[in-house]
Design a protein around this motif. Structure first.
Motif, PDB file in Angstrom:
ATOM      1  N   ASP A   1     -86.950  10.901  -3.252  1.00 42.05           N
ATOM      2  CA  ASP A   1     -85.980  11.988  -3.104  1.00 42.05           C
ATOM      3  C   ASP A   1     -84.573  11.499  -3.442  1.00 42.05           C
ATOM      4  O   ASP A   1     -84.224  10.337  -3.217  1.00 42.05           O
ATOM      5  CB  ASP A   1     -85.987  12.523  -1.664  1.00 42.05           C
ATOM      6  N   ASP A   2     -83.777  12.414  -3.972  1.00 42.89           N
ATOM      7  CA  ASP A   2     -82.393  12.108  -4.322  1.00 42.89           C
ATOM      8  C   ASP A   2     -81.573  13.354  -4.018  1.00 42.89           C
ATOM      9  O   ASP A   2     -82.118  14.417  -3.730  1.00 42.89           O
ATOM     10  CB  ASP A   2     -82.303  11.720  -5.808  1.00 42.89           C
TER      11      ASP A   2
ATOM     12  N   TYR B   1     -82.651  16.649  -5.440  1.00 44.78           N
ATOM     13  CA  TYR B   1     -83.942  16.434  -6.103  1.00 44.78           C
ATOM     14  C   TYR B   1     -84.970  16.038  -5.067  1.00 44.78           C
ATOM     15  O   TYR B   1     -84.733  15.140  -4.260  1.00 44.78           O
ATOM     16  CB  TYR B   1     -83.820  15.337  -7.159  1.00 44.78           C
ATOM     17  N   ARG B   2     -86.131  16.692  -5.113  1.00 47.40           N
ATOM     18  CA  ARG B   2     -87.219  16.340  -4.201  1.00 47.40           C
ATOM     19  C   ARG B   2     -88.343  15.695  -4.997  1.00 47.40           C
ATOM     20  O   ARG B   2     -89.006  16.346  -5.797  1.00 47.40           O
ATOM     21  CB  ARG B   2     -87.756  17.575  -3.481  1.00 47.40           C
TER      22      ARG B   2
ATOM     23  N   SER C   1     -89.397   9.575   0.698  1.00 45.13           N
ATOM     24  CA  SER C   1     -88.124   8.916   0.976  1.00 45.13           C
ATOM     25  C   SER C   1     -88.212   7.479   0.458  1.00 45.13           C
ATOM     26  O   SER C   1     -89.302   6.949   0.209  1.00 45.13           O
ATOM     27  CB  SER C   1     -87.841   8.898   2.480  1.00 45.13           C
TER      28      SER C   1
END
Length: 265
Positions: A126-127, A130-131, A135
């Motif tokens: 993730d970012d 953005y998924r 994690s």
């Protein structure tokens, strides 16, 4: 080096027909395409191969520097197509090989007619905005567990990747495939795969593409499929009614139907 021997390349189908190349995902080998590839043998010259470290590939060909990035695997694909000299190909890539396929098409667009990207993910972590589905801590834990006990990790993660808990034989086959892969190479390939970020490469692809996404996939969520589609300039998105990350094993008829309809247009 003999490229075709390096990747244990097998060619079947109709001589003189357009080529279709199948590229398997992490922990798998070319046998995983056995429910899909035969459907295209009348209309295509079908090419199957193993990434270095998998299946019948030449393990001595593994190069930590070259194969330390997905670009190295993409170069392997380009070399296979060059060696076969069959003309522009449809490349069908599953999971990490979907991204490898896009990198190969960026490198040598003249070798590719169309791309079929099954469960692609340009970034698993993730970012902001953005998924990717995981994690950073979850990916670190996954990789650490793999380093500590690869066989145990395989037995745990394969059924999760496959989904379809009501069909345990599919998870068992994927587990067995993981266990056939060279463990040292698999651990390095996992880091290369799960720590990669190829989002900026998507707009560079000029080859028309079909993105195939399962409706429920814990490895590459639906949001990821939509992201890939939105960032590939000439792409279509098909969501198949399947669960898990391996529709070529759990729902091959649905995948064949989606591919056939796309290629007919």
């Amino acid at each position: 080096m003999d490229v075709l021997r390096r990747n244990d390349v097998q060619v079947t189908g109709t001589p003189g027909a357009p080529p279709m190349v199948f590229a398997h995902g992490f922990g798998c080998d070319k046998s995983m395409w056995r429910w899909v590839a035969p459907a295209f043998e009348r209309s295509h010259r079908v090419v199957l191969f193993d990434h270095v470290g998998a299946g019948g590939s030449d393990l001595t060909a593994y190069d930590e520097r070259r194969h330390g990035s997905l670009d190295g695997y993409a170069q392997d694909v380009v070399e296979i197509l060059d060696a076969l000299d069959l003309g522009p190909a449809v490349l069908v890539g599953h999971s990490v090989s979907a991204v490898i396929g896009t990198l190969a098409a960026i490198s040598a667009p003249e070798l590719f007619d169309r791309l079929v990207l099954v469960g692609p993910s340009p970034r698993y972590i993730d970012d902001d905005g953005y998924r990717g589905g995981f994690s950073a801590d979850e990916i670190d834990e996954l990789l650490d567990t793999m380093d500590d006990n690869y066989l145990g990790w395989s037995a745990f993660i394969a059924p999760v990747i496959m989904g379809n808990a009501d069909r345990p034989e599919l998870g068992e086959e994927l587990t067995n495939s993981f266990c056939r892969t060279d463990p040292a190479i698999a651990r390095r390939f996992a880091r290369t795969t799960f720590l990669s970020d190829n989002r900026d490469d998507l707009p560079k692809v000029t080859t028309p593409s079909l993105v195939v996404q399962c409706r429920d996939d814990v490895i590459a969520p639906l949001e990821v499929g939509r992201y890939v589609h939105e960032h590939l300039r000439d792409s279509e998105l098909v969501v198949v009614d399947a669960v898990g990350h391996c529709p070529h094993m759990s729902a091959p008829d649905a995948l064949v139907a989606a591919m056939t309809e796309y290629l007919a247009r």
